[in-house]
Design a protein around this motif. Structure first.
Motif, short mmCIF file in Angstrom:
data_model
loop_
_atom_site.label_atom_id
_atom_site.label_comp_id
_atom_site.label_asym_id
_atom_site.label_seq_id
_atom_site.Cartn_x
_atom_site.Cartn_y
_atom_site.Cartn_z
N MET A 87 0.83 -1.22 0.00
CA MET A 87 0.00 0.00 0.00
C MET A 87 0.86 1.26 0.00
N LEU A 88 1.59 1.47 1.09
CA LEU A 88 2.48 2.62 1.14
C LEU A 88 3.83 2.31 0.51
N ALA A 89 3.99 1.09 0.02
CA ALA A 89 5.21 0.77 -0.72
C ALA A 89 5.16 1.47 -2.08
N GLU A 90 3.98 1.84 -2.52
CA GLU A 90 3.79 2.51 -3.81
C GLU A 90 4.32 3.94 -3.75
N PRO A 91 5.37 4.24 -4.49
CA PRO A 91 5.95 5.59 -4.42
C PRO A 91 4.98 6.67 -4.88
N THR A 92 4.19 6.37 -5.90
CA THR A 92 3.22 7.35 -6.38
C THR A 92 2.25 7.73 -5.27
N ARG A 93 1.81 6.73 -4.51
CA ARG A 93 0.85 7.03 -3.45
C ARG A 93 1.51 7.80 -2.33
N ARG A 94 2.77 7.52 -2.04
CA ARG A 94 3.45 8.33 -1.01
C ARG A 94 3.58 9.77 -1.49
N ARG A 95 3.82 9.94 -2.80
CA ARG A 95 3.91 11.31 -3.32
C ARG A 95 2.57 12.02 -3.19
N ILE A 96 1.49 11.30 -3.45
CA ILE A 96 0.17 11.91 -3.30
C ILE A 96 -0.03 12.37 -1.86
N LEU A 97 0.31 11.51 -0.93
CA LEU A 97 0.15 11.90 0.48
C LEU A 97 1.01 13.10 0.81
N ASP A 98 2.24 13.13 0.26
CA ASP A 98 3.11 14.28 0.53
C ASP A 98 2.49 15.56 -0.03
N LEU A 99 1.87 15.47 -1.20
CA LEU A 99 1.21 16.65 -1.76
C LEU A 99 0.03 17.07 -0.91
N LEU A 100 -0.71 16.09 -0.42
CA LEU A 100 -1.89 16.41 0.40
C LEU A 100 -1.50 16.90 1.78
N LEU A 101 -0.26 16.63 2.16
CA LEU A 101 0.20 17.15 3.45
C LEU A 101 0.32 18.67 3.41
N GLU A 102 0.70 19.21 2.24
CA GLU A 102 0.75 20.67 2.08
C GLU A 102 -0.63 21.27 2.28
N ARG A 103 -1.58 20.72 1.48
CA ARG A 103 -2.95 21.25 1.51
C ARG A 103 -3.81 20.35 0.64
N PRO A 104 -5.13 20.43 0.76
CA PRO A 104 -6.00 19.64 -0.11
C PRO A 104 -5.80 20.03 -1.58
N HIS A 105 -6.00 19.08 -2.47
CA HIS A 105 -5.85 19.31 -3.91
C HIS A 105 -7.03 18.68 -4.65
N PRO A 106 -7.47 19.32 -5.75
CA PRO A 106 -8.40 18.64 -6.65
C PRO A 106 -7.62 17.66 -7.54
N VAL A 107 -8.33 16.73 -8.14
CA VAL A 107 -7.71 15.65 -8.91
C VAL A 107 -6.83 16.19 -10.04
N GLY A 108 -7.32 17.23 -10.72
CA GLY A 108 -6.57 17.77 -11.84
C GLY A 108 -5.19 18.25 -11.46
N GLU A 109 -5.09 18.93 -10.33
CA GLU A 109 -3.78 19.41 -9.88
C GLU A 109 -2.85 18.25 -9.54
N LEU A 110 -3.40 17.25 -8.86
CA LEU A 110 -2.58 16.08 -8.53
C LEU A 110 -2.08 15.43 -9.81
N THR A 111 -2.97 15.30 -10.78
CA THR A 111 -2.59 14.69 -12.06
C THR A 111 -1.42 15.45 -12.68
N ALA A 112 -1.53 16.77 -12.70
CA ALA A 112 -0.46 17.57 -13.30
C ALA A 112 0.84 17.41 -12.54
N ARG A 113 0.78 17.49 -11.21
CA ARG A 113 2.02 17.44 -10.43
C ARG A 113 2.62 16.06 -10.40
#
Lengths: 98, 98
Positions: A1-27
DNA sequence: CCGGTATATTCCCTTCTCGGTATATTCAAG
DNA sequence: CTTGAATATACCGAGAAGGGAATATACCGG
């Protein structure tokens, strides 16, 4: 689950602040469906939650499962609690195997 | 990786003390090859190491990767430290958000 | 060298995961 | 009602993972 680097990156982005899907996709540099599927996994694991605003889905962190990992980790923490223990284990590792 | 319950059980057993493969097999209720394959995965992830004693392989914990998880977790910890701290940090860092 | 014990590796099968493309859904605007 | 934007779901293919059974390897005692 958290072995997935992409998902850890998502969590790191969400740690800054909430994001809509489009922004996550771009980043993340993924396709939009790819992002949505990771978000689904994270949602089903209780790691994120959604706030709906018209067509936008704002994803935000849900820290409870991370707190559980933190708790699971507790009894192991004594293994690296002091730098002396860490050094001993490190030397043992280097000397023995790989 | 750590999502695997069997592997978490192995780590929990090794937290008590080092074990040879046979004991792990018995306590896990797996076949011997099944145990060996989990141990291989854990070895390649650097989570355990082997001490060879004749035919016996004593497996023991290698805490470094767990310490890395602990480190990764650090910035998230403020989210559940205390509800008061969490609120303060929320206001500090996201004061203009919604 | 031989038999037995402890462990690792290989093969096979089934299930899951991740990424992508195509399609469906939902909502706001006109 | 139609269009376009934002997101979700369905489906596909390649590859990894998990478990069992069979086999190989390594070492000890005799």
């Amino acid at each position: 689950m958290l072995a997935e680097p992409t998902r850890r990156r998502i969590l790191d982005l969400l740690l800054e602040r909430p994001h809509p899907v489009g922004e996550l996709t771009a980043r993340l540099g993924l396709t939009q469906p790819g992002t949505s599927k990771h978000l689904r996994v994270l949602r089903e694991a209780g790691l994120v939650q959604v706030r709906i605003d018209a067509q936008r889905r704002w994803y935000e962190l849900c820290p409870a499962p991370l707190a559980e990992i933190d708790t699971w980790l507790t009894p192991y923490r004594r293994l690296w609690a002091t730098s002396l223990d860490a050094l001993e284990l490190h030397l043992e590792t280097m000397g023995n195997d790989q």
